[in-house]
Write a protein that holds these residues in place. Structure first.
Motif, PDB file in Angstrom:
ATOM      1  N   THR A   9       0.858  -1.186   0.000  1.00 33.22           N
ATOM      2  CA  THR A   9       0.000   0.000   0.000  1.00 33.22           C
ATOM      3  C   THR A   9       0.890   1.231   0.000  1.00 33.22           C
ATOM      4  O   THR A   9       1.762   1.369   0.858  1.00 33.22           O
ATOM      5  CB  THR A   9      -0.905   0.048   1.246  1.00 33.22           C
ATOM      6  N   GLY A  10       0.709   2.108  -0.978  1.00 30.86           N
ATOM      7  CA  GLY A  10       1.507   3.331  -1.046  1.00 30.86           C
ATOM      8  C   GLY A  10       2.976   3.053  -1.275  1.00 30.86           C
ATOM      9  O   GLY A  10       3.836   3.791  -0.797  1.00 30.86           O
ATOM     10  N   PHE A  11       3.273   2.019  -2.008  1.00 26.94           N
ATOM     11  CA  PHE A  11       4.655   1.598  -2.234  1.00 26.94           C
ATOM     12  C   PHE A  11       4.901   1.574  -3.738  1.00 26.94           C
ATOM     13  O   PHE A  11       4.198   0.878  -4.468  1.00 26.94           O
ATOM     14  CB  PHE A  11       4.863   0.200  -1.640  1.00 26.94           C
ATOM     15  N   GLY A  12       5.894   2.341  -4.203  1.00 28.83           N
ATOM     16  CA  GLY A  12       6.159   2.402  -5.638  1.00 28.83           C
ATOM     17  C   GLY A  12       4.913   2.901  -6.361  1.00 28.83           C
ATOM     18  O   GLY A  12       4.299   3.876  -5.946  1.00 28.83           O
ATOM     19  N   PRO A  13       4.498   2.225  -7.427  1.00 30.11           N
ATOM     20  CA  PRO A  13       3.318   2.673  -8.167  1.00 30.11           C
ATOM     21  C   PRO A  13       1.995   2.228  -7.534  1.00 30.11           C
ATOM     22  O   PRO A  13       0.934   2.547  -8.052  1.00 30.11           O
ATOM     23  CB  PRO A  13       3.497   2.000  -9.534  1.00 30.11           C
ATOM     24  N   PHE A  14       2.048   1.500  -6.419  1.00 27.79           N
ATOM     25  CA  PHE A  14       0.843   0.929  -5.812  1.00 27.79           C
ATOM     26  C   PHE A  14       0.256   1.872  -4.776  1.00 27.79           C
ATOM     27  O   PHE A  14       0.512   1.756  -3.586  1.00 27.79           O
ATOM     28  CB  PHE A  14       1.153  -0.425  -5.185  1.00 27.79           C
ATOM     29  N   ARG A  15      -0.536   2.825  -5.229  1.00 24.97           N
ATOM     30  CA  ARG A  15      -1.160   3.779  -4.314  1.00 24.97           C
ATOM     31  C   ARG A  15      -2.206   3.084  -3.444  1.00 24.97           C
ATOM     32  O   ARG A  15      -2.258   3.273  -2.244  1.00 24.97           O
ATOM     33  CB  ARG A  15      -1.794   4.907  -5.113  1.00 24.97           C
ATOM     34  N   ASN A  16      -3.045   2.283  -4.084  1.00 27.29           N
ATOM     35  CA  ASN A  16      -4.056   1.510  -3.356  1.00 27.29           C
ATOM     36  C   ASN A  16      -3.462   0.162  -2.951  1.00 27.29           C
ATOM     37  O   ASN A  16      -2.452  -0.268  -3.491  1.00 27.29           O
ATOM     38  CB  ASN A  16      -5.292   1.295  -4.228  1.00 27.29           C
ATOM     39  N   THR A  17      -4.105  -0.494  -2.027  1.00 27.51           N
ATOM     40  CA  THR A  17      -3.613  -1.783  -1.545  1.00 27.51           C
ATOM     41  C   THR A  17      -3.672  -2.832  -2.646  1.00 27.51           C
ATOM     42  O   THR A  17      -4.692  -2.995  -3.311  1.00 27.51           O
ATOM     43  CB  THR A  17      -4.443  -2.256  -0.341  1.00 27.51           C
ATOM     44  N   GLN A  18      -2.552  -3.513  -2.843  1.00 32.44           N
ATOM     45  CA  GLN A  18      -2.445  -4.611  -3.798  1.00 32.44           C
ATOM     46  C   GLN A  18      -1.967  -5.837  -3.030  1.00 32.44           C
ATOM     47  O   GLN A  18      -1.058  -5.747  -2.216  1.00 32.44           O
ATOM     48  CB  GLN A  18      -1.434  -4.295  -4.905  1.00 32.44           C
ATOM     49  N   ILE A  19      -2.570  -6.983  -3.299  1.00 37.87           N
ATOM     50  CA  ILE A  19      -2.201  -8.221  -2.623  1.00 37.87           C
ATOM     51  C   ILE A  19      -1.756  -9.233  -3.663  1.00 37.87           C
ATOM     52  O   ILE A  19      -2.457  -9.465  -4.643  1.00 37.87           O
ATOM     53  CB  ILE A  19      -3.380  -8.778  -1.796  1.00 37.87           C
ATOM     54  N   VAL A  20      -0.580  -9.810  -3.433  1.00 38.26           N
ATOM     55  CA  VAL A  20      -0.065 -10.873  -4.295  1.00 38.26           C
ATOM     56  C   VAL A  20      -0.091 -12.156  -3.476  1.00 38.26           C
ATOM     57  O   VAL A  20       0.560 -12.250  -2.440  1.00 38.26           O
ATOM     58  CB  VAL A  20       1.377 -10.588  -4.770  1.00 38.26           C
ATOM     59  N   ASP A  21      -0.867 -13.131  -3.924  1.00 38.07           N
ATOM     60  CA  ASP A  21      -0.982 -14.421  -3.249  1.00 38.07           C
ATOM     61  C   ASP A  21      -0.076 -15.418  -3.959  1.00 38.07           C
ATOM     62  O   ASP A  21      -0.453 -15.995  -4.969  1.00 38.07           O
ATOM     63  CB  ASP A  21      -2.429 -14.895  -3.265  1.00 38.07           C
ATOM     64  N   PHE A  22       1.131 -15.592  -3.444  1.00 35.79           N
ATOM     65  CA  PHE A  22       2.094 -16.498  -4.069  1.00 35.79           C
ATOM     66  C   PHE A  22       1.667 -17.957  -3.958  1.00 35.79           C
ATOM     67  O   PHE A  22       2.061 -18.779  -4.769  1.00 35.79           O
ATOM     68  CB  PHE A  22       3.487 -16.306  -3.456  1.00 35.79           C
ATOM     69  N   ASP A  23       0.849 -18.281  -2.956  1.00 34.97           N
ATOM     70  CA  ASP A  23       0.363 -19.655  -2.808  1.00 34.97           C
ATOM     71  C   ASP A  23      -0.506 -20.080  -3.992  1.00 34.97           C
ATOM     72  O   ASP A  23      -0.615 -21.269  -4.285  1.00 34.97           O
ATOM     73  CB  ASP A  23      -0.418 -19.817  -1.504  1.00 34.97           C
ATOM     74  N   ALA A  24      -1.110 -19.117  -4.677  1.00 34.97           N
ATOM     75  CA  ALA A  24      -1.947 -19.440  -5.839  1.00 34.97           C
ATOM     76  C   ALA A  24      -1.134 -20.058  -6.972  1.00 34.97           C
ATOM     77  O   ALA A  24      -1.676 -20.732  -7.834  1.00 34.97           O
ATOM     78  CB  ALA A  24      -2.648 -18.176  -6.339  1.00 34.97           C
ATOM     79  N   PHE A  25       0.189 -19.829  -6.959  1.00 35.19           N
ATOM     80  CA  PHE A  25       1.068 -20.338  -8.012  1.00 35.19           C
ATOM     81  C   PHE A  25       1.844 -21.581  -7.577  1.00 35.19           C
ATOM     82  O   PHE A  25       2.679 -22.082  -8.311  1.00 35.19           O
ATOM     83  CB  PHE A  25       2.073 -19.265  -8.435  1.00 35.19           C
ATOM     84  N   GLU A  26       1.571 -22.072  -6.374  1.00 34.10           N
ATOM     85  CA  GLU A  26       2.351 -23.167  -5.791  1.00 34.10           C
ATOM     86  C   GLU A  26       2.360 -24.425  -6.653  1.00 34.10           C
ATOM     87  O   GLU A  26       3.393 -25.068  -6.825  1.00 34.10           O
ATOM     88  CB  GLU A  26       1.821 -23.492  -4.397  1.00 34.10           C
ATOM     89  N   THR A  27       1.235 -24.788  -7.231  1.00 36.84           N
ATOM     90  CA  THR A  27       1.176 -26.023  -8.021  1.00 36.84           C
ATOM     91  C   THR A  27       1.920 -25.897  -9.354  1.00 36.84           C
ATOM     92  O   THR A  27       2.290 -26.912  -9.943  1.00 36.84           O
ATOM     93  CB  THR A  27      -0.281 -26.429  -8.303  1.00 36.84           C
ATOM     94  N   ASP A  28       2.167 -24.660  -9.812  1.00 34.38           N
ATOM     95  CA  ASP A  28       2.888 -24.444 -11.067  1.00 34.38           C
ATOM     96  C   ASP A  28       4.393 -24.656 -10.900  1.00 34.38           C
ATOM     97  O   ASP A  28       5.100 -24.841 -11.880  1.00 34.38           O
ATOM     98  CB  ASP A  28       2.635 -23.043 -11.605  1.00 34.38           C
ATOM     99  N   GLY A  29       4.883 -24.599  -9.691  1.00 41.21           N
ATOM    100  CA  GLY A  29       6.307 -24.796  -9.427  1.00 41.21           C
ATOM    101  C   GLY A  29       7.118 -23.527  -9.593  1.00 41.21           C
ATOM    102  O   GLY A  29       7.772 -23.077  -8.687  1.00 41.21           O
ATOM    103  N   ILE A  30       7.075 -22.920 -10.749  1.00 43.11           N
ATOM    104  CA  ILE A  30       7.818 -21.702 -11.021  1.00 43.11           C
ATOM    105  C   ILE A  30       6.871 -20.734 -11.723  1.00 43.11           C
ATOM    106  O   ILE A  30       5.949 -21.143 -12.423  1.00 43.11           O
ATOM    107  CB  ILE A  30       9.064 -21.986 -11.885  1.00 43.11           C
ATOM    108  N   PHE A  31       7.061 -19.451 -11.499  1.00 42.85           N
ATOM    109  CA  PHE A  31       6.194 -18.474 -12.139  1.00 42.85           C
ATOM    110  C   PHE A  31       7.025 -17.282 -12.593  1.00 42.85           C
ATOM    111  O   PHE A  31       8.155 -17.096 -12.176  1.00 42.85           O
ATOM    112  CB  PHE A  31       5.048 -18.040 -11.221  1.00 42.85           C
ATOM    113  N   LEU A  32       6.443 -16.485 -13.458  1.00 45.30           N
ATOM    114  CA  LEU A  32       7.099 -15.339 -14.059  1.00 45.30           C
ATOM    115  C   LEU A  32       6.348 -14.080 -13.670  1.00 45.30           C
ATOM    116  O   LEU A  32       5.116 -14.044 -13.770  1.00 45.30           O
ATOM    117  CB  LEU A  32       7.103 -15.503 -15.586  1.00 45.30           C
ATOM    118  N   ILE A  33       7.078 -13.081 -13.237  1.00 51.07           N
ATOM    119  CA  ILE A  33       6.464 -11.779 -12.994  1.00 51.07           C
ATOM    120  C   ILE A  33       6.645 -10.995 -14.281  1.00 51.07           C
ATOM    121  O   ILE A  33       7.761 -10.625 -14.642  1.00 51.07           O
ATOM    122  CB  ILE A  33       7.138 -11.055 -11.803  1.00 51.07           C
TER     123      ILE A  33
END
Length: 65
Positions: A9-33
């Motif tokens: 929240t209020g960090f870099g370009p993220f004025r509003n609260t942004q949530i990244v759920d890394f557990d959502a990618f757990e079954t994929d093994g590796i992910f790309l931002i």
């Protein structure tokens, strides 16, 4: 170490609260931002560094390590 969730929240370009759920990618093994220039990819990584170390060198103007 394993990241589960990142909330920015209020960090870099993220004025509003942004949530990244890394557990959502757990079954994929590796992910790309990915995204367009200025989308906030580096800021997500900066948020992780801030959470772990309490600071982000590129925002603080300290020397590179």
């Amino acid at each position: 170490m394993k990241l589960h969730r990142l909330e920015l929240t209020g960090f870099g370009p993220f004025r509003n609260t942004q949530i990244v759920d890394f557990d959502a990618f757990e079954t994929d093994g590796i992910f790309l931002i990915a995204g367009r220039t200025g989308a906030g990819k580096s800021s997500v990584l900066d948020g992780v560094c801030f959470g772990l170390y309490g600071g982000v060198p590129r925002y603080e103007g300290s020397e590179r390590r």
